[in-house]
Each structure stands twice: as structure tokens, then as C-alpha cells.
Design a protein around this motif. Structure first.
Motif, PDB file in Angstrom:
ATOM      1  N   VAL A 166      -2.770   2.069   4.865  1.00 32.74           N
ATOM      2  CA  VAL A 166      -2.350   3.466   5.136  1.00 32.74           C
ATOM      3  C   VAL A 166      -3.464   4.310   5.415  1.00 32.74           C
ATOM      4  N   LEU A 167      -3.571   5.026   6.634  1.00 29.96           N
ATOM      5  CA  LEU A 167      -4.335   6.326   6.595  1.00 29.96           C
ATOM      6  C   LEU A 167      -3.676   7.230   7.587  1.00 29.96           C
ATOM      7  N   LEU A 199       6.212   3.059  -0.708  1.00 29.55           N
ATOM      8  CA  LEU A 199       5.163   1.494  -0.761  1.00 29.55           C
ATOM      9  C   LEU A 199       5.629   0.906   0.177  1.00 29.55           C
ATOM     10  N   ILE A 200       4.516   0.474   1.217  1.00 29.53           N
ATOM     11  CA  ILE A 200       4.901  -0.622   2.211  1.00 29.53           C
ATOM     12  C   ILE A 200       4.425  -1.915   1.954  1.00 29.53           C
ATOM     13  N   LEU A 201       5.369  -2.853   1.753  1.00 30.84           N
ATOM     14  CA  LEU A 201       4.932  -4.320   1.175  1.00 30.84           C
ATOM     15  C   LEU A 201       5.336  -5.251   2.294  1.00 30.84           C
ATOM     16  N   PHE A 258       1.295   1.394  13.271  1.00 28.86           N
ATOM     17  CA  PHE A 258       2.479   2.059  13.412  1.00 28.86           C
ATOM     18  C   PHE A 258       2.418   3.436  12.981  1.00 28.86           C
ATOM     19  N   ASP A 259       3.165   4.167  13.611  1.00 32.72           N
ATOM     20  CA  ASP A 259       3.327   5.486  13.093  1.00 32.72           C
ATOM     21  C   ASP A 259       4.330   5.622  12.251  1.00 32.72           C
ATOM     22  N   ILE A 260       3.967   6.177  11.061  1.00 29.52           N
ATOM     23  CA  ILE A 260       4.812   6.126   9.729  1.00 29.52           C
ATOM     24  C   ILE A 260       4.899   7.708   9.439  1.00 29.52           C
ATOM     25  N   TRP A 286       1.019  -1.243   0.073  1.00 24.05           N
ATOM     26  CA  TRP A 286      -0.050  -0.129   0.061  1.00 24.05           C
ATOM     27  C   TRP A 286       1.097   1.469   0.043  1.00 24.05           C
ATOM     28  N   LEU A 287       0.588   2.319  -0.590  1.00 23.86           N
ATOM     29  CA  LEU A 287       1.082   3.573  -0.928  1.00 23.86           C
ATOM     30  C   LEU A 287       1.009   4.304   0.191  1.00 23.86           C
ATOM     31  N   THR A 288       1.954   5.220   0.848  1.00 23.41           N
ATOM     32  CA  THR A 288       1.735   6.183   1.458  1.00 23.41           C
ATOM     33  C   THR A 288       0.884   7.449   0.843  1.00 23.41           C
TER      34      THR A 288
END
Length: 472
Positions: free
Chosen positions: A315-316, A268-270, A332-334, A260-262
């Protein structure tokens, strides 16, 4: 001991558990941090032996929220407008036989359902969600409103709501598993318009109208595919002539599962689903820098403290919500992902007793309801509704107030159905009050939020109702 555990499992899957705060690291029998349990509906209520995917629908007519959960033998629909007392409205039975894999997405008030089933004849079911408004005697057995048979088995369905296209991925019997492009702008009359078969089996994907940092592709419809052993980036703007842009590779590959993309589309978190079982990692997440779509590169990797297998992540704002099988939901805090940092801040473990690398527990999560209520679908224990502890446990009046748009950028409108609006407060994630406005019994107010930075906030109305607000 095994018999005792089996009996306990049967009991757990048959009851509805409601309203348990997270206190001293536990919400009833469930380990937690910063997440309260609002309710849990066991699988026996759904008359199914297993759970899988989940998604959500908010009725634009009245703001009611509905959870949608995939089951071994169909799809369940649950009214969660009162999350402490959810109502199981009914089930859409599978088009063919039972299956471990079912996937659901929503577009234009319709649910689109696929299943990866050995018989190969399931296709895509279409269900009109507005029928949920008038269920007289729940639970009902629903029928599909339309059916698309352009493929049989299909692992996942992806929808770009901006364009009205669905992308069926993992349909092995149709084209080997490459994305199939389906026009669903008229939901009851899906039409296939193309496919992409030049880059391996596609297990899952995200498709967006691109507005990220790579200006070469601004305004194009871009597919980010998780293709078994790689990231695949494809321009699918022209459905008759899709163009492969690039592939992204990473070390210690086992099975590229989902990504999913930020929000800024820079990263992109895979997740690799089987690197924990096959290669011995703890829960591992690979973060790609996709600021140059022609050259995606690994930015960094994150390895958790638990051994559980990661599954679906979304991601939100500045948070990443990960369903992590036996470790449940992990959040998670990103906000400092550019600085190669991810910090686990909250969790709710739906599989107490073990965080080992096995295929049980939380299959998926849906974190996009404006109320802040979060749906977790669990393979063994059914549907969970949880909520950030900072939003408060006893708020059952959220449906009284509508907040639009959310996410918002400049103005956010708050409308009340019955109770006058007298006060609106906004808090940041640190619990600091950043806005406080009083009104004289108004039923609709526009709030200027241009002075607030992008991120996730808690919106409190009349000091009683809390909603999550995303500012872009």
C-alpha cells in the motif's frame, strides 16, 4: 511452436529493453494501462535462471535510487538513478546453494537477505549498501559484510525500521516457522532476542508501531502475520514475552500468503496464494477490518477479471500495488475501501500471452521510490522499471532534486544540486493543478502543503522534473 517460444524466452532474458511508452494498451510487447516501460534487464545479464523478490534503497547522501533483486543464485544490485539506462553494479552470491525463494529488506543502509533453501544453512546475509557508491568496474561479485546463523533456511525477512528489529519468518528448521526477533540496530552485529511459536507457521508479516484506531494498543509494536490458513496478530513489544492478540479467519481458505495495512491501519489487504489454483477463483483479495485488533473480521472480498495468482501486495497512500504472477503488476484505487470498493486503475503485464493461474511472471513489486519509478521483479524476464504515464517518460533529471520528507504532512523541502528552482507545481490524481509557486532561482525551498488533503500527488519542478509526492 514450443521450440520457438523457448528461443524467444532466451532472447527476452538476455537483452536490456529501454524507454517504451504505453500506447494503445501496449508498451512494446507488454500489455499496459497507464504505465510506461522505462527499462528491463533480462536474467542472462544477471547470470541467473530465475528471479524472485525485490526491494529498493535510496542513498541518503545523494538521493540515488537502487533496485535490489533476488535471484536463484544470489542478489543483484542495480543503479536506477537514470531509470532508462540502469547500471547492473553486481551480485552478492548466495551463502549456500541455489533457491527459488530469496527475500530482501533494507535498514540503515544495509540489505538483509534470507533464502528458503533445502540445505538449511543459508542464514541471514548482511550487505553494506554504501559500497554501491564506489563500484569502479561493474558488474562486481560482492561479499557479505556480516552473516547471522541463528537459523538456516528462512522464507521471508520483515523489518520494522522504526525499532531496528528484523523478524525472520518461515524458518522451519529453527522453530517450525514462527517469527524470530533479531535486533539489527547495529546492522553488522545482529542479535536474536526472542521468538513467537504459539500460532502456526508464519509465511510473511508486517510489523509496525501501532497508531491505528484501537487505542488499547497505541504505541505497541504489533506483528500482522500471514500464517498459512489465518491472519495472526501478535504484540511483540516485549521480545522476551510476545503476546498473541487474535487470529482472523476467512472463508474458502487455501494458503494465507501475505498482507499489508492501509495507511490508517483500519484495514488489512490480504492475499491467498493458491485459492485461484485450488478453488477456482479469479484473482481474489480479502480485506479485513482490523480496527479492533482483538476481533479482526472480513470487511469484503474483491475478485478480479483475470485468473492469475496474486503474490505480494503493498500500500502507498490510496493505491494498492499487487504483483499478480502472469497478470504482472496491478494497481488499485483503495480510496473508498471503507465503502467496500477497490478499482483497478493501471497495470503493466510482464507475462504477455496468458493471465492464467500459474507460477510465472511478476513475483514482487517495490513502489516506494520518491521518483515514482516502480520496480517489478519477474521470475522469467528479470527486472522491470516502470512509471505512471502521468509522470512523463523522459525525465532522467530526477536525481538533481531531492524532496524531503516524502511522505510529508505539513511542509515539504525541495533542494537542488545544480539547477535553480524557479517553479513548483502540484497535481492531484485527476490531473488538476492544486498548487503553483514561482521562485527567484532558489536552490532550496519549503512548500507549505497543509491545505492539501492526504493522498498521492505529482510534484513538478521547473516544468521538467516530475516526482511522486505522498501527503499524510
Amino acid at each position: 511452436m514450443r521450440k520457438i517460444l523457448q528461443i524467444l524466452t532466451l532472447l527476452i532474458t538476455s537483452v536490456i529493453i529501454a524507454q517504451t511508452p504505453c500506447e494503445n494498451g501496449m508498451a512494446g510487447p507488454y500489455p499496459c494501462k497507464g504505465m510506461d516501460l522505462l527499462s528491463n534487464i533480462g536474467l542472462n545479464t544477471f547470470t541467473s535462471d530465475r528471479g524472485n523478490d525485490s526491494w529498493g534503497w535510496t542513498d541518503p547522501q545523494d538521493g540515488k535510487e537502487y533496485a535490489i533483486m533476488g535471484l536463484g543464485n544470489g542478489t543483484a544490485f542495480v543503479d536506477i538513478s537514470d531509470p532508462i539506462n540502469p547500471v547492473y553494479l553486481g551480485k552478492l552470491p548466495t551463502h549456500t546453494g541455489t533457491s527459488t525463494w530469496r527475500d530482501i529488506k533494507v535498514y540503515k543502509d544495509h540489505a538483509f537477505v534470507v533464502s528458503d533453501i533445502n540445505s538449511g544453512s543459508h542464514g541471514m546475509q548482511v550487505f553494506d549498501l554504501t559500497r554501491l557508491r564506489s563500484v569502479a568496474t561493474p558488474p562486481e561479485t560482492f561479499t557479505e559484510d556480516a552473516h547471522f546463523n541463528g537459523f538456516g533456511n528462512c522464507h521471508n525477512i520483515v523489518i520494522n525500521e522504526e525499532t531496528g528489529y528484523a523478524y525472520a519468518v518461515g524458518a522451519r528448521d529453527a522453530n517450525g516457522g514462527g517469527p524470530i526477533f533479531i535486533n539489527i540496530q547495529d546492522p553488522l552485529n545482529p542479535v536474536q532476542e526472542g521468538e513467537f511459536t504459539d500460532d502456526n507457521y508464519c509465511h510473511d508479516a508486517q510489523v509496525v508501531i501501532y497508531d491505528g484506531p484501537d487505542t488499547d494498543y497505541t504505541g505497541q509494536e504489533i506483528l500482522f502475520g500471514s500464517n498459512a490458513d489465518r491472519l495472526s496478530i501478535v504484540d511483540v513489544t516485549d521480545k522476551a514475552n510476545p503476546i498473541g492478540i487474535s487470529t482472523g479467519l476467512y472463508g474458502s481458505t487455501s494458503y494465507t500468503h501475505q498482507a499489508w495495512l492501509t495507511d490508517d491501519k483500519r484495514y488489512l489487504i490480504l492475499g491467498d496464494e493458491t485459492d485461484e489454483t485450488d478453488l477456482g477463483f479469479n484473482t481474489r483479495t480479502i480485506i479485513f477490518d482490523v480496527s479492533d485488533l482483538d476481533n479482526p473480521v472480513v470487511h469484503f472480498e474483491y475478485e478480479a477479471d483475470v485468473a492469475a495468482i496474486d503474490h505480494n501486495g503493498y500500500v502507498l497512500g490510496n493505491e494498492f500495488y499487487l504483483s499478480s504472477y502472469r497478470a504482472g503488476l496491478r494497481i488499485f484505487d483503495i480510496s473508498d475501501i471503507a465503502g467496500e470498493t477497490m478499482v483497478e486503475t493501471k497495470y503493466f503485464d510482464t507475462y504477455p500471452g496468458s493471465d492464467s493461474a500459474n507460477f510465472d511472471g511478476a513475483w514482487s513489486v517495490y513502489p516506494y521510490f520518491a521518483s515514482g519509478n516502480i520496480v517489478i521483479s519477474d521470475i522469467n524476464r528479470g527486472l522491470f522499471i516502470v512509471r505512471d504515464s502521468t509522470l512523463g517518460l523522459n525525465d532522467t533529471s530526477a536525481a538533481t532534486f531531492a524532496v524531503f520528507p516524502n511522505p510529508a504532512e505539513d511542509l515539504v523541502n525541495i533542494t537542488s544540486k545544480s539547477e535553480p528552482i524557479t517553479n513548483v507545481q502540484i497535481y492531484n490524481v485527476l490531473g488538476q493543478k492544486v498548487l503553483d509557486k514561482n521562485f527567484t532561482e532558489s536552490f532550496s525551498e519549503n512548500i507549505n502543503i497543509t491545505t492539501l488533503q492526504a493522498g498521492t500527488y505529482v510534484l513538478k519542478i521547473n516544468s521538467t522534473t516530475a516526482k511522486r509526492l505522498i501527503i499524510k
